[in-house]
Design a protein around this motif. Structure first.
Motif, PDB file in Angstrom:
ATOM      1  N   GLU A  43       0.860  -1.188   0.000  1.00 30.44           N
ATOM      2  CA  GLU A  43       0.000   0.000   0.000  1.00 30.44           C
ATOM      3  C   GLU A  43       0.888   1.227   0.000  1.00 30.44           C
ATOM      4  OE1 GLU A  43      -3.115   0.102   2.972  1.00 30.44           O
ATOM      5  OE2 GLU A  43      -3.270  -2.072   2.869  1.00 30.44           O
ATOM      6  N   TYR A  44       0.557   2.135  -0.872  1.00 29.40           N
ATOM      7  CA  TYR A  44       1.379   3.319  -1.055  1.00 29.40           C
ATOM      8  C   TYR A  44       0.563   4.568  -0.786  1.00 29.40           C
ATOM      9  CZ  TYR A  44       4.182  -0.049  -3.686  1.00 29.40           C
ATOM     10  OH  TYR A  44       4.909  -1.149  -4.055  1.00 29.40           O
ATOM     11  N   LYS A  45       1.260   5.569  -0.307  1.00 27.75           N
ATOM     12  CA  LYS A  45       0.612   6.858  -0.146  1.00 27.75           C
ATOM     13  C   LYS A  45       1.624   7.934  -0.453  1.00 27.75           C
ATOM     14  CE  LYS A  45      -1.991   9.732   3.022  1.00 27.75           C
ATOM     15  NZ  LYS A  45      -2.194  10.084   4.431  1.00 27.75           N
ATOM     16  N   CYS A  46       1.293   8.741  -1.405  1.00 26.53           N
ATOM     17  CA  CYS A  46       2.202   9.808  -1.803  1.00 26.53           C
ATOM     18  C   CYS A  46       2.224  10.882  -0.715  1.00 26.53           C
ATOM     19  CB  CYS A  46       1.759  10.405  -3.137  1.00 26.53           C
ATOM     20  SG  CYS A  46       2.789  11.808  -3.608  1.00 26.53           S
ATOM     21  N   LYS A  50      -0.974  13.048  -1.381  1.00 24.81           N
ATOM     22  CA  LYS A  50      -1.781  12.176  -0.526  1.00 24.81           C
ATOM     23  C   LYS A  50      -2.552  11.110  -1.304  1.00 24.81           C
ATOM     24  CE  LYS A  50      -0.593  14.993   2.819  1.00 24.81           C
ATOM     25  NZ  LYS A  50       0.712  14.728   3.397  1.00 24.81           N
ATOM     26  N   ARG A  51      -2.207  10.961  -2.556  1.00 22.73           N
ATOM     27  CA  ARG A  51      -2.858   9.929  -3.346  1.00 22.73           C
ATOM     28  C   ARG A  51      -2.480   8.562  -2.802  1.00 22.73           C
ATOM     29  NH1 ARG A  51      -2.630   6.933  -8.345  1.00 22.73           N
ATOM     30  NH2 ARG A  51      -0.380   6.843  -8.196  1.00 22.73           N
ATOM     31  N   LYS A  52      -3.436   7.666  -2.770  1.00 21.18           N
ATOM     32  CA  LYS A  52      -3.181   6.317  -2.279  1.00 21.18           C
ATOM     33  C   LYS A  52      -3.371   5.324  -3.400  1.00 21.18           C
ATOM     34  CE  LYS A  52      -4.761   6.816   2.490  1.00 21.18           C
ATOM     35  NZ  LYS A  52      -5.855   6.440   3.403  1.00 21.18           N
ATOM     36  N   CYS A  66       4.735   8.152  -7.868  1.00 22.82           N
ATOM     37  CA  CYS A  66       3.403   8.750  -7.894  1.00 22.82           C
ATOM     38  C   CYS A  66       3.153   9.264  -9.306  1.00 22.82           C
ATOM     39  CB  CYS A  66       3.313   9.901  -6.892  1.00 22.82           C
ATOM     40  SG  CYS A  66       1.755  10.804  -7.019  1.00 22.82           S
TER      41      CYS A  66
END
Ligand code: ZN
Ligand code: ZN
Length: 115
Positions: A43-46, A50-52, A66
């Motif tokens: 799981e990624y979050k910029c 804040k894009r996931k 991202c």
């Protein structure tokens, strides 16, 4: 009269201290929670926009870019793929953005091809 000279001990005993610095950590930088060799789910979050997003092609110490900010983002959460819970299945239908995946770039080919 015999004069006994004291025993000459000219040997210098060098105590070579074997100060092997054993690194507790493996060589990996530990950039990701998962440190195994296999592909996993991440799981990624910029941190910028804040894009996931999630990916079933997540790797140890590898990030994904991202799509908006073009910065490499490391997964904050990872878990093995051995436990399928439906999320990975959905990912398989999605196209894996190879141009954003650090692993793909390092390999030079689609990282899912790695067994
Ligand atoms: Zn972003
Ligand atoms: Zn990839």
């Amino acid at each position: 009269m015999q004069v006994f000279h004291g025993e000459r001990r000219e040997q210098e005993i060098d105590i070579v201290l074997s100060d092997r610095q054993q690194e507790a950590r493996p060589k990996g930088e530990g950039l990701t929670p998962y440190q195994g060799k296999k592909r996993c789910f991440g799981e990624y979050k910029c941190p910028k926009c804040k894009r996931k997003w999630m990916s079933g092609n997540s790797w140890a110490n590898m990030g994904q870019e991202c799509i908006k900010c073009h910065i490499n983002v490391y997964p904050h959460k990872q878990r093995p793929l051995e436990k399928p819970d439906g999320l990975d299945v959905s990912d398989q239908s999605k196209e894996h953005p190879q141009h954003l995946c650090e692993k793909c770039k390092v390999l030079g080919y689609y990282c899912r091809r790695v067994q």
